[in-house]
Design a protein around this motif. Structure first.
Motif, PDB file in Angstrom:
ATOM      1  N   ILE A 145       1.121  -1.541   0.063  1.00  0.00           N
ATOM      2  CA  ILE A 145       0.327   0.243   0.189  1.00  0.00           C
ATOM      3  C   ILE A 145       0.243   1.743   0.205  1.00  0.00           C
ATOM      4  CG2 ILE A 145      -0.307   0.520   2.429  1.00  0.00           C
ATOM      5  CD1 ILE A 145      -2.840   0.815   0.056  1.00  0.00           C
ATOM      6  N   LEU A 146       2.314   1.024   0.389  1.00  0.00           N
ATOM      7  CA  LEU A 146       3.224   2.424   0.366  1.00  0.00           C
ATOM      8  C   LEU A 146       4.564   1.756   0.341  1.00  0.00           C
ATOM      9  CD1 LEU A 146       3.926   5.386   1.106  1.00  0.00           C
ATOM     10  CD2 LEU A 146       4.565   4.566   3.600  1.00  0.00           C
ATOM     11  N   ALA A 147       5.122   2.238  -1.083  1.00  0.00           N
ATOM     12  CA  ALA A 147       6.561   1.398  -1.302  1.00  0.00           C
ATOM     13  C   ALA A 147       7.662   2.542  -1.239  1.00  0.00           C
ATOM     14  CB  ALA A 147       6.250   0.779  -2.282  1.00  0.00           C
ATOM     15  N   ILE A 148       8.263   3.386  -0.693  1.00  0.00           N
ATOM     16  CA  ILE A 148       9.218   4.594  -0.494  1.00  0.00           C
ATOM     17  C   ILE A 148      10.684   3.584  -0.720  1.00  0.00           C
ATOM     18  CG2 ILE A 148      10.718   6.150   0.312  1.00  0.00           C
ATOM     19  CD1 ILE A 148       7.693   6.712   2.512  1.00  0.00           C
ATOM     20  N   GLU A 149      11.303   4.249  -1.941  1.00  0.00           N
ATOM     21  CA  GLU A 149      12.543   3.901  -2.426  1.00  0.00           C
ATOM     22  C   GLU A 149      13.224   5.264  -2.358  1.00  0.00           C
ATOM     23  OE1 GLU A 149      13.594   1.016  -3.194  1.00  0.00           O
ATOM     24  OE2 GLU A 149      11.857   0.112  -3.488  1.00  0.00           O
ATOM     25  N   GLU A 150      14.499   5.023  -2.394  1.00  0.00           N
ATOM     26  CA  GLU A 150      16.125   5.730  -1.415  1.00  0.00           C
ATOM     27  C   GLU A 150      15.644   7.156  -1.463  1.00  0.00           C
ATOM     28  OE1 GLU A 150      18.233   5.310  -4.719  1.00  0.00           O
ATOM     29  OE2 GLU A 150      18.159   2.925  -3.980  1.00  0.00           O
ATOM     30  N   LEU A 151      14.216   7.236  -0.389  1.00  0.00           N
ATOM     31  CA  LEU A 151      13.864   9.061  -0.692  1.00  0.00           C
ATOM     32  C   LEU A 151      15.144   9.659   0.366  1.00  0.00           C
ATOM     33  CD1 LEU A 151      11.193  10.619  -0.558  1.00  0.00           C
ATOM     34  CD2 LEU A 151      10.719  10.536   1.277  1.00  0.00           C
ATOM     35  N   GLN A 152      14.837  10.929  -0.342  1.00  0.00           N
ATOM     36  CA  GLN A 152      16.036  11.646   0.342  1.00  0.00           C
ATOM     37  C   GLN A 152      15.275  12.964   0.154  1.00  0.00           C
ATOM     38  OE1 GLN A 152      19.928  12.274  -1.443  1.00  0.00           O
ATOM     39  NE2 GLN A 152      19.815   9.882  -2.215  1.00  0.00           N
ATOM     40  N   LYS A 153      15.899  13.991   1.784  1.00  0.00           N
ATOM     41  CA  LYS A 153      14.831  15.431   1.393  1.00  0.00           C
ATOM     42  C   LYS A 153      15.960  16.476   1.988  1.00  0.00           C
ATOM     43  CE  LYS A 153      12.573  18.847   2.173  1.00  0.00           C
ATOM     44  NZ  LYS A 153      11.807  19.404   0.784  1.00  0.00           N
ATOM     45  N   SER A 154      16.520  17.054   1.905  1.00  0.00           N
ATOM     46  CA  SER A 154      17.715  18.214   2.693  1.00  0.00           C
ATOM     47  C   SER A 154      17.012  20.145   2.315  1.00  0.00           C
ATOM     48  CB  SER A 154      18.754  18.471   1.813  1.00  0.00           C
ATOM     49  OG  SER A 154      19.321  16.790   1.380  1.00  0.00           O
ATOM     50  N   TYR A 155      17.300  20.361   3.371  1.00  0.00           N
ATOM     51  CA  TYR A 155      17.141  21.545   3.819  1.00  0.00           C
ATOM     52  C   TYR A 155      18.451  22.465   3.090  1.00  0.00           C
ATOM     53  CZ  TYR A 155      12.212  20.335   5.354  1.00  0.00           C
ATOM     54  OH  TYR A 155      11.108  19.554   5.559  1.00  0.00           O
ATOM     55  N   GLY A 156      18.992  23.531   1.823  1.00  0.00           N
ATOM     56  CA  GLY A 156      19.987  23.463   1.414  1.00  0.00           C
ATOM     57  C   GLY A 156      21.015  22.693   2.037  1.00  0.00           C
ATOM     58  N   ALA A 157      22.037  22.470   2.573  1.00  0.00           N
ATOM     59  CA  ALA A 157      23.354  21.565   2.467  1.00  0.00           C
ATOM     60  C   ALA A 157      22.660  20.717   3.685  1.00  0.00           C
ATOM     61  CB  ALA A 157      24.043  22.170   3.215  1.00  0.00           C
TER      62      ALA A 157
END
Length: 375
Positions: free
Chosen positions: A14-26
């Motif tokens: 129902i939910l699949a997340i692959e190599e998720l990245q989140k950045s705020y600037g550096a």
């Protein structure tokens, strides 16, 4: 801990997340997150403040843009899909109710926006009101409701959407301790009745253990462990998970180990302060650590008051906290505090020399350099 390899997506994920990245600037907030859950799973995201759990939930909801990676809901890539089109419903920490609307109007608001037929709106309002036992509140406004009642209304507003995925963002954090326990039980019962798919954020590891069918433990934007509650409690992946999950937490004490005919000898301390117990069922990999330092993890409930002739350890009580059915007694072992959770019927006073037995079959061993559990 190195993030696990991407999990193969199940046909019913129902939910699949692959190599998720989140950045705020550096600043990297989420670092290559990969996980997958099936329909009907209750996934809890848990970790200390600033670990990235709320950011991950907001990425799933579409309230935050991702820096890299993909998010799929029921097999559909929604990474760049607006929140309203993701087929989700979210329950916020602040309830987010409209103060000038009645309970019924708050529940119906989303359906009204989507132009659902009034007869269908009425039916759904009645259904969720009965389910959540708030039928008598439908004519009231939020100002006249308790915190628990407001939370039920917020849940009702989510339930009428009948989404693929429910998202809960620390929904119980504004409630007092007694009401939190009650609402926790209600959410669990609701999940079981509806077989709903839920992603739930909390900083409370008791909530995580009691609610989740799967748990993600996060630290600094990295998954430390993704497993069932039982696996995380009985076989924590590393020292962080061992210390974070459990109340009181696992005792983590340095020791040296050596092979024994019936298992393994565990030596705490040196000289006159030395204590030795015999462990059972040691992992095969522990053989490589013979007479080398390891961190030994023992849960507080794995101790019991013993007869003198069957004691594994005899230690002096430094503090006791009687809590009805439990007696939390603190001892010193090899210069470290040792917390035990003993029967409340055990009369222990500060200064007593207490004989203790240890259930060594549940002991965990960790590498002090890598902090990983020795499998």
């Amino acid at each position: 801990m190195v993030n696990p390899a991407p999990i193969q997506q199940s046909p019913v994920a129902i939910l699949a997340i692959e190599e998720l990245q989140k950045s705020y600037g550096a600043i990297e907030v989420l670092k290559s997150i990969s996980l997958s859950i099936d329909a009907g799973d209750f996934l809890v995201l848990v970790g200390p403040s600033g670990c990235g759990k709320s950011t991950l939930l907001n990425c799933i909801a579409g309230l935050e843009e991702t820096s890299a990676g993909t998010i799929c809901i029921d097999g559909r890539d929604v990474t760049n899909v607006p929140p309203r089109d993701r087929d989700i419903a979210m329950v916020f920490q602040s309830y987010a109710l409209y103060p000038t609307m009645t309970v019924a109007e708050n529940i119906a608001f989303g359906m009204k926006i989507r132009r659902v037929e009034k007869s269908e709106q009425k039916r759904k309002i009645g259904d969720v009101a009965r389910l959540l036992q708030i039928e008598h509140l439908l004519g009231r406004r939020p100002a006249h409701l308790s915190g628990g009642q407001r939370q039920r209304v917020a849940m009702g507003r989510a339930l009428v959407r009948e989404p693929k995925l429910f998202l809960f963002d620390e929904p119980l954090s504004n409630l007092d301790a007694k009401l939190r326990v009650e609402m926790r039980a209600e959410i669990k019962a609701l999940h079981q009745r509806l077989d709903a798919s839920i992603v739930y954020v909390t900083h409370d590891q008791i909530e995580a253990m009691t609610l989740g069918t799967k748990i993600v433990v996060l630290k600094d934007g990295v998954i430390q462990q993704f497993a069932t509650p039982a696996e995380i409690y009985d076989a924590p992946a590393n020292l962080f998970v061992a210390d974070f999950m459990g109340s009181p937490p696992m005792n983590l004490i340095e020791a040296r180990v050596g092979p024994q005919k019936q298992g393994v000898s565990i030596r705490f301390g040196e000289g006159t302060d030395q204590h030795v117990i015999t462990g059972t069922n040691p992992p095969a990999a522990l053989a490589a650590y013979a007479d080398k330092p390891v961190i030994v993890g023992i849960r507080p409930e794995d101790f019991a008051v013993a007869r003198d002739d069957s004691a594994d350890l005899t230690l002096r009580a430094e503090m006791t906290e009687h809590a009805g059915s439990d007696n939390f007694a603190t001892f010193a072992l090899a210069g470290k505090k040792l917390m035990t959770r003993l029967s409340g019927k055990s009369p222990i006073a500060v200064g007593d020399e207490v004989p203790l037995s240890v259930d060594t079959s549940h002991i965990c061993y960790f590498d002090p350099q890598t902090t990983e559990r020795i499998a």
